[in-house]
Write a protein that holds these residues in place. Sequence first.
Motif, mmCIF file in Angstrom:
data_model
loop_
_atom_site.group_PDB
_atom_site.id
_atom_site.type_symbol
_atom_site.label_atom_id
_atom_site.label_comp_id
_atom_site.label_asym_id
_atom_site.label_seq_id
_atom_site.Cartn_x
_atom_site.Cartn_y
_atom_site.Cartn_z
ATOM 1 N N UNK A 146 14.712 -2.604 0.597
ATOM 2 C CA UNK A 146 14.281 -2.944 -0.763
ATOM 3 C C UNK A 146 13.898 -4.411 -0.815
ATOM 4 N N UNK A 147 12.710 -4.679 -1.336
ATOM 5 C CA UNK A 147 12.242 -6.068 -1.432
ATOM 6 C C UNK A 147 11.622 -6.292 -2.799
ATOM 7 N N UNK A 148 11.945 -7.396 -3.401
ATOM 8 C CA UNK A 148 11.381 -7.784 -4.692
ATOM 9 C C UNK A 148 11.259 -6.597 -5.637
ATOM 10 N N UNK A 149 12.331 -5.885 -5.780
ATOM 11 C CA UNK A 149 12.252 -4.652 -6.564
ATOM 12 C C UNK A 149 12.286 -4.967 -8.060
ATOM 13 N N UNK A 150 11.302 -4.427 -8.774
ATOM 14 C CA UNK A 150 11.313 -4.536 -10.225
ATOM 15 C C UNK A 150 12.199 -3.410 -10.755
ATOM 16 N N UNK A 151 13.486 -3.721 -10.819
ATOM 17 C CA UNK A 151 14.469 -2.679 -11.129
ATOM 18 C C UNK A 151 14.179 -2.003 -12.468
ATOM 19 N N UNK A 152 13.803 -2.820 -13.429
ATOM 20 C CA UNK A 152 13.597 -2.289 -14.765
ATOM 21 C C UNK A 152 12.482 -1.240 -14.771
ATOM 22 N N UNK A 153 11.374 -1.603 -14.089
ATOM 23 C CA UNK A 153 10.236 -0.678 -14.042
ATOM 24 C C UNK A 153 10.621 0.610 -13.339
ATOM 25 N N UNK A 154 11.394 0.478 -12.261
ATOM 26 C CA UNK A 154 11.794 1.657 -11.505
ATOM 27 C C UNK A 154 12.720 2.545 -12.339
ATOM 28 N N UNK A 159 4.590 3.083 -4.349
ATOM 29 C CA UNK A 159 4.267 2.098 -3.312
ATOM 30 C C UNK A 159 4.733 0.692 -3.699
ATOM 31 N N UNK A 160 4.925 0.474 -5.007
ATOM 32 C CA UNK A 160 5.355 -0.846 -5.462
ATOM 33 C C UNK A 160 6.827 -1.105 -5.107
ATOM 34 N N UNK A 161 7.537 -0.032 -4.804
ATOM 35 C CA UNK A 161 8.977 -0.187 -4.601
ATOM 36 C C UNK A 161 9.315 0.068 -3.142
#
Lengths: 619, 432
Positions: free
Chosen positions: A84-92, A140-142
């Motif tokens: 996991x890298x630079x994960x936008x947790x909220x969006x996920x 792909x963003x996550x």
Amino acid sequence: MSRNAYLIGRKFYIISFFLLIAVVYTLRLAYIQLWDDSYDLAAKNNALRRMVEYPFRGYIIDRNGKPIVQNEPSFDLMVTPKEIQNCDTLALCKLLEITKTEFLKRIKKAIQAPNSPIKPSTFEKQMSFTNYARISESLFKFKGFYFQKRSLRKYFKPVAAHVLGYVGEVSKEKALADPYYKEGDYIGISGIERSYEAELRGKKGIQYLVTDVHNKIIGPYRNGTWDTLAVPGNNLYASLDIDLQEYGEQLLRGKTGAIVAIEPETGEILALISSPNYDPNSLIGGKQRNQTFARLNKDSTLPLLNRALQGAYPPGSTFKLLGALIAQHDGLINRTTVFPCRGGYPPLNGKPKCHAHGVVNLPGSVAQSCNSYYAYVFKTIVDQNRFKSVYDGYNHWRDMVMSFGPGHHLGTDLPYDKPGNVPKAEYYDKIFGKGAWRPNTVVSLGIGQAELLLVPLQMANIISIIANKGYYFTPHVIKGIGTKHAIDKKFKTQHWAAVTDTNYYNMVIDGMQQCFENGTAAAEKISGIIACGKTGTAENPHGKDHSVFVGFAPRHHPKIVLACIVENAGWGGTWAAPIVSLMMERYLTGKVVRLDKEKRIMETAIKVPVKSIRKKRSA
Amino acid sequence: MRSENSYFYGIDRLTVLIYLLLVVMGWLNVYAAVYDEKHAVIFDISQKYGKQLIWILGAFILAIIILIIDAGFFTSFAYPIYALLLIANILVVFIGKEIKGSRSWFRVGDIGVQPAEFIKFAIGLALAKFLSNQVLHDAKSVKGILKSFWVQRNTWFAMLFFVVPLLAIKILQNETGLALVLTAFIIVLYREGLNVNYILFGFFIIVIFIFSLSYSPIIITLSLIGLFLFFLLFIQRNFKNLTRWVLALGFSIMLVFGSNEMYNRLLPHQRTRMDVLLGRGSVNLKKEGYNVNQAKIAIGSGGLLGKGYLQGTQTKYHFVPEQETDFIFCTVGEEWGFLGSIIVIALHFTLIIRIITLAERQRSDYSRIYGYAVASILFFHVTVNIGMALGLLPVIGIPLPFFSYGGSSIWAFTVLLFIFIKLDASRLLILR
């Protein structure tokens, strides 16, 4: 050089020391490279990742080629926490429709043993195709998340749940005991899914991928020479007629009970119905699976119980057929034999009771279901002069009965069937004292009551024997496996009951035919079909009697054998007989013309007192 | 017939052959260790094997230059060369660049040179020059500690030749491995007459040190007392020199109790390396024990014939750290198996013993002593490098001669070896 010539010998010590080191190193190398193979294993674990390709589970197809079960793709969302890298947790979280606390909880679970931060573990199981399509668009963003394809069962009709069984995650114990399974794999847990697991599951494909020290995949190992492709499971050809099955379930709707339909000349089960039931699609997986299962498991009407195999009922009057056969076999009665009745069994002052039907011969006793007649028959069998004691007589009767199937597992291909009960002589010793009981003490066995218990499958099997005039094939629900359509030899073997003479059977069959014509099931006559049957009313200590009916049709070259029990529905003629008759009509003619009858039965619900179910749960 | 005047006349072909074999095998293994399907071209200077190829070509040129130079040059200029390199090793601390906590590299652009690698041959030359004119006196017949110390002054002076650079490299440059290599010159002194008791004494100290770390000091003290009594009663069978024995025992016991203190003075990473080797405390295979464990896994998974060239999974995918330099032997073990590994070990030891044999045939003490210096240095490198890969010795970062990646290393070993080859080739011309 001469000044220290004495030192020249030192070169040998030096060389010896050097050689000693060389020898020690060679031995050490031999040890770790040739002797100790734990390093080899460690190396494989280090660098190779096994990627499993799950095979498609085999389909199940009915006797007319109609699909019953197929597969539907499902998607597990996997996560490798370390990636996991630079994960936008909220969006996920928004995408997955979960809260942040839930997200963190799941990540924590994926990191902790037995999971590992550098190995993939399941983040969310069994997502539907729509969810998969929606999420994979932006996945792909996550980094660190990916989908793994699995397949779930899909049932075309919401029927036959008990026969088909269900698939679920393998238990920890099983996963440890059987090297094929890993935790998280699916396995058949009941029904056909369980008993034919080995055929249905296929073979997992394994792809060996080389990973580097960061667990990143480099590529296939040795260009994939070790890889295996997934082999789909074998298709199963069921003997079920899925339309008949559905029809039977409709007839039993709102009622508690079971129907078993068998093709006598092969032993193939045409329908196996247990009511109440559930929609098999509700147990395939996903979030709702566990909730559904818990609800069904708690339900006081026991919808998970397969009554056709596990519900042990007193057979009631249907058991008289065996008495008639055994007594003829022993030469004790023939067509013209009569016994006194007078509204009950005279030796015991009219118990068990009977209704006034006049004097009847053997076929008549079947058609009219005379209790007194069969009390005499039972007593006569046990009391034969050739036996030295009541034990010999009783055991003879018991052996004869058991040769028709009651009292032991039939050996069908469905799991968890119950053997029923034909009490041993020792049992009555315990109750009445050794030597303190006589045939008359246990005479209600003769009319299928008392401690005698049969499961509906055994009742149907007895009728198979009668329809075949002496033999049966072990009832089974799968008639072909894979492309070869082969099945276990044991389902192709004729088993003979202790009574083999065709004439004895004809006598009983005459009575069963009369039963439809002017006997206890006269109201259920099917136009154009000569059907044979026998009513039964199983006394139930917990409430209203169970309604039982068994029968087969047509009389010549029988195509279908049926056994039906409706709990707490009262007399056999009122509920079980019309159900069997409608099933026969439906199966043999393909349609039902007696629509009023059909409607009345489908729309009537019969409530079962909870107390009687409690009893069954503990039995 | 080649002319006696040819530059290559008289060179020992076996030595050169083994040298070439080792260099070629070394390069193949560096290639395998760094190998990556994306960069498979041999002449790729961005890759380490490409650079190594250039270093090797440079080494060949150096070798030829050395063979061209008159052998007398090395004898005449032994001290200046030594002085030059000693100064370089001190200067590097001030003008060198710091890499991983040590200041031991001169850097010009992309190219770096480590003077500590080169001082080995200079020490060899200087030591040979010094010892060929001296006798290492034995102090057996001399009484009194001061007197015996004075009698052996040549020995102490000879030791300074390598102890001084050793301290410079250890303390100033912080390169423990390269410093420790210099202790190998003890073997040269031994051949030239160093009292064997000093060497036995050294071994004794190391053994006591290691045992003290592994077992309770009380137990070791008791066993030492038992050992001394046994020696006096059953082997010597009298009590002559009793004071000397009691003093020795007292010193040993002090050492036992001092060992843990010495151990604690080690740097943390050196301590963990000792722990890993001796199995002290709990070794975490994912942290401090990682290198050694992964090295053993790589070698152990090779089996008899290995996984095949470029097929190693452990070394290729970077499970083994420093695999192209200090842990190059893992690549050999994994890909070439037991057979390949013993061939590499055999080649190294054949070379070393060949050098000793050649050294012993020299007419001049100078050439012989230098020969022993070469053999000792190679021996130390091979033993320590392979020993640590096999988990027999603590991790000490020194290269495997001719194998490990690195320009300084391969050039230094080439210079070291070829000066001896040249001396040997000219043995008939060099007077004692």
